[in-house]
Design a protein around this motif. Sequence first.
Motif, PDB file in Angstrom:
ATOM      1  N   GLU A 223      32.400 -46.249 -31.969  1.00 45.24           N
ATOM      2  CA  GLU A 223      32.331 -45.709 -33.327  1.00 45.24           C
ATOM      3  C   GLU A 223      33.596 -44.917 -33.660  1.00 45.24           C
ATOM      4  O   GLU A 223      33.995 -44.827 -34.809  1.00 45.24           O
ATOM      5  N   HIS A 253      30.584 -29.998 -32.172  1.00 44.05           N
ATOM      6  CA  HIS A 253      30.840 -31.231 -31.420  1.00 44.05           C
ATOM      7  C   HIS A 253      31.939 -31.062 -30.367  1.00 44.05           C
ATOM      8  O   HIS A 253      32.804 -31.939 -30.204  1.00 44.05           O
ATOM      9  N   LYS A 375      14.710 -42.529 -32.305  1.00 42.27           N
ATOM     10  CA  LYS A 375      15.208 -42.978 -30.998  1.00 42.27           C
ATOM     11  C   LYS A 375      14.068 -43.129 -29.983  1.00 42.27           C
ATOM     12  O   LYS A 375      14.200 -43.872 -29.007  1.00 42.27           O
ATOM     13  N   PHE A 408      25.590 -29.174 -27.474  1.00 45.03           N
ATOM     14  CA  PHE A 408      24.474 -28.373 -27.982  1.00 45.03           C
ATOM     15  C   PHE A 408      23.727 -27.710 -26.818  1.00 45.03           C
ATOM     16  O   PHE A 408      22.523 -27.460 -26.904  1.00 45.03           O
TER      17      PHE A 408
HETATM   18  P1  JHZ Z   1      25.124 -35.386 -30.635  1.00 45.30           P
HETATM   19  C1  JHZ Z   1      27.244 -38.189 -32.975  1.00 45.30           C
HETATM   20  O1  JHZ Z   1      27.486 -38.420 -31.593  1.00 45.30           O
HETATM   21  C2  JHZ Z   1      27.366 -39.448 -33.727  1.00 45.30           C
HETATM   22  P2  JHZ Z   1      26.402 -38.031 -30.485  1.00 45.30           P
HETATM   23  C3  JHZ Z   1      28.650 -39.665 -34.433  1.00 45.30           C
HETATM   24  N1  JHZ Z   1      29.282 -40.878 -33.961  1.00 45.30           N
HETATM   25  C4  JHZ Z   1      29.680 -38.639 -34.290  1.00 45.30           C
HETATM   26  O2  JHZ Z   1      30.737 -38.795 -34.805  1.00 45.30           O
HETATM   27  C5  JHZ Z   1      29.450 -37.473 -33.441  1.00 45.30           C
HETATM   28  O3  JHZ Z   1      28.069 -37.155 -33.418  1.00 45.30           O
HETATM   29  C6  JHZ Z   1      30.269 -36.285 -33.815  1.00 45.30           C
HETATM   30  C7  JHZ Z   1      19.360 -34.920 -29.640  1.00 45.30           C
HETATM   31  N2  JHZ Z   1      18.947 -33.511 -29.637  1.00 45.30           N
HETATM   32  O4  JHZ Z   1      24.923 -34.641 -31.880  1.00 45.30           O
HETATM   33  C8  JHZ Z   1      19.739 -35.426 -31.008  1.00 45.30           C
HETATM   34  C9  JHZ Z   1      17.670 -33.207 -29.262  1.00 45.30           C
HETATM   35  O5  JHZ Z   1      16.862 -34.095 -28.954  1.00 45.30           O
HETATM   36  O6  JHZ Z   1      25.714 -34.647 -29.505  1.00 45.30           O
HETATM   37  C10 JHZ Z   1      20.801 -36.455 -30.710  1.00 45.30           C
HETATM   38  O7  JHZ Z   1      20.183 -37.694 -30.423  1.00 45.30           O
HETATM   39  N3  JHZ Z   1      17.304 -31.898 -29.256  1.00 45.30           N
HETATM   40  C11 JHZ Z   1      28.338 -39.772 -35.889  1.00 45.30           C
HETATM   41  O8  JHZ Z   1      25.237 -38.952 -30.617  1.00 45.30           O
HETATM   42  C12 JHZ Z   1      21.474 -35.933 -29.446  1.00 45.30           C
HETATM   43  O9  JHZ Z   1      20.528 -35.054 -28.851  1.00 45.30           O
HETATM   44  C13 JHZ Z   1      18.165 -30.885 -29.573  1.00 45.30           C
HETATM   45  O10 JHZ Z   1      17.788 -29.700 -29.524  1.00 45.30           O
HETATM   46  O11 JHZ Z   1      27.105 -37.995 -29.180  1.00 45.30           O
HETATM   47  C14 JHZ Z   1      22.714 -35.146 -29.769  1.00 45.30           C
HETATM   48  O12 JHZ Z   1      23.720 -35.999 -30.162  1.00 45.30           O
HETATM   49  C15 JHZ Z   1      19.502 -31.234 -29.939  1.00 45.30           C
HETATM   50  C16 JHZ Z   1      20.498 -30.159 -30.280  1.00 45.30           C
HETATM   51  C17 JHZ Z   1      19.864 -32.549 -29.961  1.00 45.30           C
HETATM   52  O13 JHZ Z   1      26.047 -36.564 -31.011  1.00 45.30           O
END
Ligand code: JHZ
Length: 436
Positions: A223, A253, A375, A408
């Motif tokens: 992506e 991020h 998911k 996170f």
């Molecule tokens: P998360 C995303 O990448 C997608 P990803 C994209 N390509 C992009 O550019 C980057 O972000 C910046 C879950 N979660 O945000 C939610 C929980 O279950 O690190 C998500 O599935 N409980 C647009 O996918 C995942 O974890 C929680 O408490 O690498 C986090 O994914 C939290 C905080 C998250 O981005």
Amino acid sequence: MDYKKVKLCRICGSKRLRKYLDLGKVPLANSLVTRPQEVKKYPIQVLFCEDCSLSQLSIVVDPKVLYTNYPYHSSVSETFKEHCREMAEEINLINSDKLKTVIDIACNDGCLLNEFRETGGFFWHIGIDPSQNLISEAKSKFQEVNNKGHLDFRCEFWSKEVKAPRAQVITATNVLAHVDDVRGFLDSVYESLCLNKKSFCVVEFPYLIDLLDSNAFDTIYHEHLSYFLFKPVQKLFDMCGMRIFKVNRVKIHGGSLRVYACRKKLFRIESTDNSTGKNYNDKMIEYDSTEILPEDKSVKDMLKLEKNYGVYKIKEYLKFSKRVNKIRKDFKSLISRLKNKVIGYGASAKGLSLINYCNMDATHIPAIVDETPAKQGKFTAGSNIPIMGYDHFTVTKPDYIVLFAWNFAEEMKRKTSWHPKSGGEYIVAIPEVRIE
Ligand code: JHZ
């Protein structure tokens, strides 16, 4: 063929592209499957432009394949919601108009627009995203606020063909790095900014210096077509008739840049005949936008920081590539040793990429918990690991939780505070593999 090879730098057009990272072939991170199966794999290689220092993937997968149905929901993370609130407040300080038109490009589930609505400046808000599932959800979620202002959600890619109204503020978070035709993308932003007002766009993207500093090679996946430094981005805006007047480093991020840019030239109406009150002879006078949006000190500081870091030469990237290989080896050997005792947390695109880069599967990580309903019940692509709801933690009580969304970590640790209390530990792979 659903992908094409990159031959030229997408910013400056140079042919002088040098490969510095090769992570083999892996499936598309967010293409979750409904049952364990073999899936198509695509190469992951990163190229460095020896002319403008842009890092980019060696291929571009058809965006329709990647985004038509997109499982990632921004609003699942409280940390991201707080980030959006802070961003909306900062923007409202720079343009304090009560009634303004805001366009959010790649609005996902409407997370940022919701914060604009709540922090003021609500008039006409337009969210644009290519994912039908996200647009349908955003429409149903925000229906009840339509009477307070006008809220539109449109399902389309933002590109040079897009038809959008003029706006005072255009936001684009985590999307510029996903775009192949970055010139066409920013040309449309330019066209949609108001000509005669304090109008600007705010673009946020993961910052390459943070990626290098934290060895975040897991954020390199199909992506993310570009990995940006400030200097090539500044050049890109300049090529599109815009000027960056402010830049912030933000924590989201794993470390991102938030750039503020406006048209280099603006227009004001000058009335030539005040006596009659008629405006037949009114003139549009062009003026330099620095008059109302002067350049902040942060712009020069950022260029200085990058120069001192040495990121305009390939040497830094080759060192990074060596660190990546060590992390892959360390992570696989740790998880192989502990395999019956771990559960993953966060089926993030980066986590699923890491699993594939380390050639692991459900025999290493038996399940991953994720709070995104879209998911849950699915399997990770290539590694075929089941994705479960939060309750799975209470059923399995793992000894180790692998934080696949290390960006996170604080929020995830807060949500699983029972885990260390009962003697459990966390595993992270980034910036280096460790148990904590
Ligand atoms: P998360 C995303 O990448 C997608 P990803 C994209 N390509 C992009 O550019 C980057 O972000 C910046 C879950 N979660 O945000 C939610 C929980 O279950 O690190 C998500 O599935 N409980 C647009 O996918 C995942 O974890 C929680 O408490 O690498 C986090 O994914 C939290 C905080 C998250 O981005």
